[in-house]
Design a protein around this motif. Structure first.
Motif, PDB file in Angstrom:
ATOM      1  N   ILE A 400      25.084  62.895   6.594  1.00  0.00           N
ATOM      2  CA  ILE A 400      25.871  62.545   7.769  1.00  0.00           C
ATOM      3  C   ILE A 400      26.335  61.102   7.687  1.00  0.00           C
ATOM      4  O   ILE A 400      27.490  60.789   7.944  1.00  0.00           O
ATOM      5  N   VAL A 402      26.800  59.411   5.051  1.00  0.00           N
ATOM      6  CA  VAL A 402      27.846  59.323   4.022  1.00  0.00           C
ATOM      7  C   VAL A 402      29.176  59.775   4.602  1.00  0.00           C
ATOM      8  O   VAL A 402      30.216  59.161   4.420  1.00  0.00           O
ATOM      9  N   VAL A 403      29.114  60.868   5.355  1.00  0.00           N
ATOM     10  CA  VAL A 403      30.341  61.388   5.961  1.00  0.00           C
ATOM     11  C   VAL A 403      30.901  60.403   6.974  1.00  0.00           C
ATOM     12  O   VAL A 403      32.087  60.139   7.022  1.00  0.00           O
ATOM     13  N   ILE A 404      30.010  59.871   7.780  1.00  0.00           N
ATOM     14  CA  ILE A 404      30.441  58.900   8.781  1.00  0.00           C
ATOM     15  C   ILE A 404      31.148  57.746   8.103  1.00  0.00           C
ATOM     16  O   ILE A 404      32.228  57.323   8.500  1.00  0.00           O
ATOM     17  N   ALA A 406      32.613  57.638   5.262  1.00  0.00           N
ATOM     18  CA  ALA A 406      33.910  58.057   4.731  1.00  0.00           C
ATOM     19  C   ALA A 406      34.927  58.156   5.857  1.00  0.00           C
ATOM     20  O   ALA A 406      36.071  57.746   5.728  1.00  0.00           O
ATOM     21  N   THR A 407      34.493  58.655   6.980  1.00  0.00           N
ATOM     22  CA  THR A 407      35.393  58.877   8.096  1.00  0.00           C
ATOM     23  C   THR A 407      35.860  57.588   8.727  1.00  0.00           C
ATOM     24  O   THR A 407      37.038  57.391   8.970  1.00  0.00           O
ATOM     25  N   LYS A 410      38.264  55.752   6.671  1.00  0.00           N
ATOM     26  CA  LYS A 410      39.568  56.390   6.492  1.00  0.00           C
ATOM     27  C   LYS A 410      40.247  56.755   7.802  1.00  0.00           C
ATOM     28  O   LYS A 410      41.166  57.554   7.819  1.00  0.00           O
ATOM     29  N   LYS A 411      39.789  56.202   8.896  1.00  0.00           N
ATOM     30  CA  LYS A 411      40.311  56.707  10.159  1.00  0.00           C
ATOM     31  C   LYS A 411      41.789  56.441  10.381  1.00  0.00           C
ATOM     32  O   LYS A 411      42.423  57.091  11.169  1.00  0.00           O
TER      33      LYS A 411
ATOM     34  N   ASN B 189      29.982  66.239  -0.797  1.00  0.00           N
ATOM     35  CA  ASN B 189      31.184  65.477  -0.470  1.00  0.00           C
ATOM     36  C   ASN B 189      32.321  65.730  -1.460  1.00  0.00           C
ATOM     37  O   ASN B 189      33.463  65.416  -1.193  1.00  0.00           O
ATOM     38  N   TYR B 311      30.790  67.698  12.217  1.00  0.00           N
ATOM     39  CA  TYR B 311      31.471  66.580  11.553  1.00  0.00           C
ATOM     40  C   TYR B 311      32.702  67.022  10.815  1.00  0.00           C
ATOM     41  O   TYR B 311      33.182  66.383   9.921  1.00  0.00           O
ATOM     42  N   SER B 315      40.009  64.534  14.127  1.00  0.00           N
ATOM     43  CA  SER B 315      40.538  63.200  13.917  1.00  0.00           C
ATOM     44  C   SER B 315      40.128  62.648  12.562  1.00  0.00           C
ATOM     45  O   SER B 315      39.131  63.073  11.988  1.00  0.00           O
ATOM     46  N   ALA B 316      40.907  61.779  12.070  1.00  0.00           N
ATOM     47  CA  ALA B 316      40.640  61.116  10.800  1.00  0.00           C
ATOM     48  C   ALA B 316      40.652  62.100   9.635  1.00  0.00           C
ATOM     49  O   ALA B 316      40.590  63.300   9.777  1.00  0.00           O
ATOM     50  N   LYS B 317      40.746  61.530   8.480  1.00  0.00           N
ATOM     51  CA  LYS B 317      40.858  62.375   7.300  1.00  0.00           C
ATOM     52  C   LYS B 317      39.470  62.594   6.739  1.00  0.00           C
ATOM     53  O   LYS B 317      38.846  61.696   6.217  1.00  0.00           O
ATOM     54  N   ARG B 318      38.987  63.778   6.887  1.00  0.00           N
ATOM     55  CA  ARG B 318      37.657  64.043   6.384  1.00  0.00           C
ATOM     56  C   ARG B 318      37.709  65.133   5.357  1.00  0.00           C
ATOM     57  O   ARG B 318      38.497  66.050   5.436  1.00  0.00           O
ATOM     58  N   GLN B 320      35.770  67.538   4.820  1.00  0.00           N
ATOM     59  CA  GLN B 320      35.399  68.891   5.212  1.00  0.00           C
ATOM     60  C   GLN B 320      36.518  69.593   5.976  1.00  0.00           C
ATOM     61  O   GLN B 320      36.424  70.763   6.261  1.00  0.00           O
TER      62      GLN B 320
END
Ligand SMILES: [Zn+2]
Lengths: 422, 405
Positions: A400, A402-404, A406-407, A410-411, B189, B311, B315-318, B320
């Motif tokens: 999570i 890591v995802v956070i 990344a997010t 890149k927002k 990821n 998650y 919004s935002a580029k994710r 997943q």
């Protein structure tokens, strides 16, 4: 369609005379007037009368008031109830109870309550120094004469109509004549004793409650209902919706009350029709774009399922915008919730579907998502994520973070192109 | 025929198909999803001395005779574990999903500790040809090849031997000094990696065990490999209850010892009337993972999926979020489909969700794409099975829209 509507408009007047007028609830679920703040009045009304007494008083009043003047109806009901119980002073409770018994719906109830509020508004003495604009000389005399003629108007018209008539007469020669001016004028008439104290109070109550701005009367509502029900018979007589009886944003009304307050039957029908189209489009399993080439050949482009979904929503959005250009709407642009309430009113959409349809608004008008709300929190944590993850965390929290990371980083990225047309 | 004969013969007939039970130890999950070796009862056995039942026969490698109850303990434990969990998976499809196809499916041969690659013609490739480890797969039935004495075979599930690799032996960017859990997260990821094996093959620069010429991650001519990373992470975490302390630095996947992988492979068999075994796509793997997740019925797994889905916002580029690349096998993201189906089940209702997803396979083929056939299939299945199709279809569409499809 439109021609039909115009003729209906005329037909409806003749229908008004019929004695089967009813404001029985046939669409609303749990009443707008059923919350805790109304409960006490309802209980009091139940204690003071048996349900039948209030019902009989209301039915008698309705039957004996063919012009549906709400002030007269209220007066008759009150009189009957006071005759039964000398201490009665809970008219609201009686109205809520009528609503609870489905004898009237929330829209009719709101009209009764509003009129009741007008006649119970307390009128205080004036600070004369602050009053001005009653006019002088001949002008004042002419205006005072109009005020004295009010009772003549009242003989043939309902109180609110008579008051609006007076106001428009006063404006006839003075476009700028407003409520403040009337206040001064009424004060003069009272001082000169050319109107009774009772009439003075009545007119002041009307003025304080801004009756000059109009508003839906029982007659209006009855007419709208009659036309809608005859043109669009209810598909399910027993269907009720709690949703349309809930409070509309930024108003003190329910969605359904707002609908009837703000729109004519024709507007309601037009709005409902838009929702009917949306509903059909959402249900469709095939939407195609056909290109007619100049060489007479055609190319057909089938939309993918998600493209169909977004097309249906985008098309509705554009149609809503274009509604402003429709002569029936004269520049007004209805709210999406008005469309939904309208579609339910004429049975184009089932009550059970309303909330789901209402939720579509999130797609073009997203409320703050959890994600957006969490941004601050995330930024706080994102710096931690790049450091070594402390041992108590399992790999899921690790992921999570890591995802956070990344997010958050890149927002500001470009919106992703997912390859869809719509 | 005399009455006594009739009774006698029917008694004999009955006893010949009488399925016996056998109590033994196998690896199962405890309430916290941790693995433990515990006593279980194996049902529907046809043999009294080997893992040979009405529906499954567990064999070692290329053999055809079932593993004996008294076999070497390591082999016995794997045979017992696969048998036990395969029965659980089969019972789920027969009793809960009510899948006739599964109820009537012929007895299967299950191969454990099997390292040969699959050959469509010869069933197995030559022993010396790139033995396989740390994986599992289901293979389609074959007609055999008489000239070379290859007998016809039915659909089978193969569990590869495990092979341990120390993280220091992998040059995995800068993750080398960390733990496999970090590597796993990193794997997830990397949306463009379909399977963990492929991922590892890609990140591994050198492996110390060069002397043996064994490549622990050589990429199998993949028919399919074990499922989504969400599932794998759970499997990885629970691989070895005995040496758990060491597992942070070691990687191996003992597929015959991971219940979720056993369920996943069996789900492929259960879906194979419509989704043939010779293909692997994000949708097919996602479907298998979905049923594996249902059979596992693990709160830990459910939590993992929920977090993955949450998650996966708009919004935002994710990573997943949906990407067109997911449609291509090379870049397929099975987690995406898995998470999506999991969410869809919540929309159509827990009570009918499983039957819904099984029905869904009727609307899918091996060529189905996520953005077209999968969604059309969901909508069509909803028309047939949702409690309020109009509302549920909109919920489905909204959720998919939210996922960026
Ligand atoms: Zn698979």
């Amino acid at each position: 369609m439109r021609a039909l509507w115009l003729t209906l408009g005329f037909v409806s007047f003749s229908l008004l005379a019929q004695d089967s007028v009813s404001f029985r609830n046939d669409r609303e679920g749990t009443s707008f007037y059923s919350g805790n703040s109304y409960r006490r009045n309802i209980e009091d009304a139940k204690r003071d009368f048996d349900g039948e007494e209030i019902l009989t008083a209301y039915k008698d009043a309705l039957r004996s008031t063919p012009n549906l003047c709400v002030y007269d109806i209220n007066q008759k009901v009150r009189t009957s109830l006071v005759t039964l119980n000398r201490h009665f002073d809970n008219y609201e409770g009686a109205v809520y109870l009528l609503r609870e018994q489905n004898e009237i719906d929330d829209v009719a109830a709101s009209i009764l309550l509003k009129a009741h509020k007008v006649v119970t508004t307390v009128v205080y003495d004036k600070d004369e120094a602050k009053l001005s604009g009653a006019g002088t000389g001949e002008k004042l005399q002419a205006n005072l004469k109009l005020v004295t003629e009010f009772e003549k108007k009242l003989a043939t018209r309902c109180f609110d109509e008579a008051y609006m008539g007076l106001f428009s007469d006063l404006k006839k020669d003075d476009k700028k004549f407003d409520s403040k001016n009337l206040e001064a004028l009424l004060n003069q008439a009272r001082k000169k004793k050319i109107i009774t104290e009772a009439l003075y109070v009545k007119l002041e109550q009307a003025r304080i409650n801004e009756l000059e701005n109009g508003g839906m009367t029982l007659k209006d509502y009855s007419q709208k209902l009659r036309i809608l029900r005859s043109q669009f018979p209810l598909r399910d007589q027993k269907e009720r919706s709690n949703f349309i009886a809930t409070k509309a944003d930024k108003t003190k009304m329910s969605y359904r009350q707002r609908l009837f307050e703000n729109y004519s039957e024709i507007q309601i029908a037009l709005m409902a029709d838009m929702m009917r189209k949306l509903r059909r489009r959402l249900e469709s399993n095939s939407i195609e774009i056909v290109i007619h080439n100049r060489d007479q050949s055609t190319e057909t482009i089938p939309l993918e399922p998600m493209e169909r979904f977004r097309f249906a929503i985008k098309k509705l959005r554009s149609e809503m915008t274009l509604l402003k250009l429709n002569s029936q709407f004269a520049g007004r642009s209805p709210d999406y919730m008005d469309l939904i309430a309208a579609s339910y009113e004429v049975s184009f959409v089932a009550g059970s579907e309303l909330e789901q349809l209402a939720g579509l608004e999130d797609i073009w008008n997203p409320k703050k998502t959890f994600w957006e709300k969490a941004q601050v929190w995330l930024r706080t944590f994102s710096s931690v994520a790049s450091v070594v993850i402390p041992p108590p965390y399992g790999f899921v929290p690790t992921l999570i973070l890591v995802v956070i990371e990344a997010t958050v980083i890149k927002k500001d990225a470009d919106p992703e192109d997912n390859g869809s047309l719509f | 025929m005399k009455t006594t004969n009739l009774i006698l013969s029917s008694f004999l007939f009955a006893s010949s198909v009488f399925a016996s039970e056998f109590s033994t130890t196998a690896l199962i999950r405890d309430d916290n999803h941790n693995p433990k070796v515990d006593t279980v009862t194996l049902t529907d056995l046809e043999s009294t001395e080997a893992f040979d039942g009405k529906y499954f026969k567990i064999v070692k490698g290329k053999e055809e005779t079932a593993v004996k109850f008294n076999a070497d303990e390591q082999l016995r434990l794997r045979a017992a574990t696969t048998y036990f969990h395969l029965m659980k998976a089969r019972n789920f499809f027969v009793d809960v999903v009510k899948a006739d196809y599964v109820a009537n499916f012929p007895k299967m041969t299950i191969r454990i500790e099997h390292s040969n690659q699959f050959s469509e013609l010869g069933h197995f490739t030559n022993d010396a040809y790139e033995p396989q480890f740390n994986n599992a797969l289901s293979i389609p039935a074959g007609r055999g090849y008489a000239p070379r004495n290859v007998a016809p075979w039915g659909a089978e599930i193969w569990f590869r031997p495990s092979k341990k690799i120390h993280i220091n032996d992998l040059k995995v960017n800068n993750l080398g000094t960390q733990e496999f859990s970090v590597l796993m997260a990193s794997f997830r990821n990397q949306i463009h990696m379909q399977s963990l094996n492929k991922f590892l093959t890609n990140v591994i620069v050198s492996v110390t065990d060069e002397a043996s010429e064994v490549k622990p991650f050589s990429s199998e001519s993949l028919i399919r490999t074990v499922g989504a990373s969400l599932m794998l992470e759970l499997g990885f975490r629970a691989v070895d209850p005995v040496t758990k302390a060491l597992s942070r630095k070691w990687y191996w996947l003992d597929t015959a010892m991971v219940p979720e992988i056993i369920y996943h492979e069996y789900a492929h068999i259960a879906l194979s009337d419509k989704l043939v075994l010779s293909h692997s796509t994000a949708i097919i793997e996602g479907m298998a993972d979905f049923f594996a997740g249902q059979i596992a019925d693990s709160p830990t797994l459910a939590k993992g999926i929920k977090q993955y889905n949450v998650y996966n916002g708009k919004s935002a580029k994710r990573k997943q979020n949906y990407m067109t690349e997911f449609e291509m096998t090379e870049y397929a993201n099975t987690d995406f489909v898995f998470g999506l189906l999991w969410e869809m089940k919540k929309i159509v209702g827990e009570d009918r969700g499983v039957a819904f997803m099984y029905e869904l396979r009727n609307n899918l083929t091996t060529n189905s794409s996520i953005r077209n056939e999968l969604i059309e299939g969901l909508l069509k299945s909803c028309d047939d099975m949702c409690s309020s199709p109009f509302n549920d279809r909109i919920s489905i569409l909204k959720a998919l829209n939210h996922k960026g499809i």
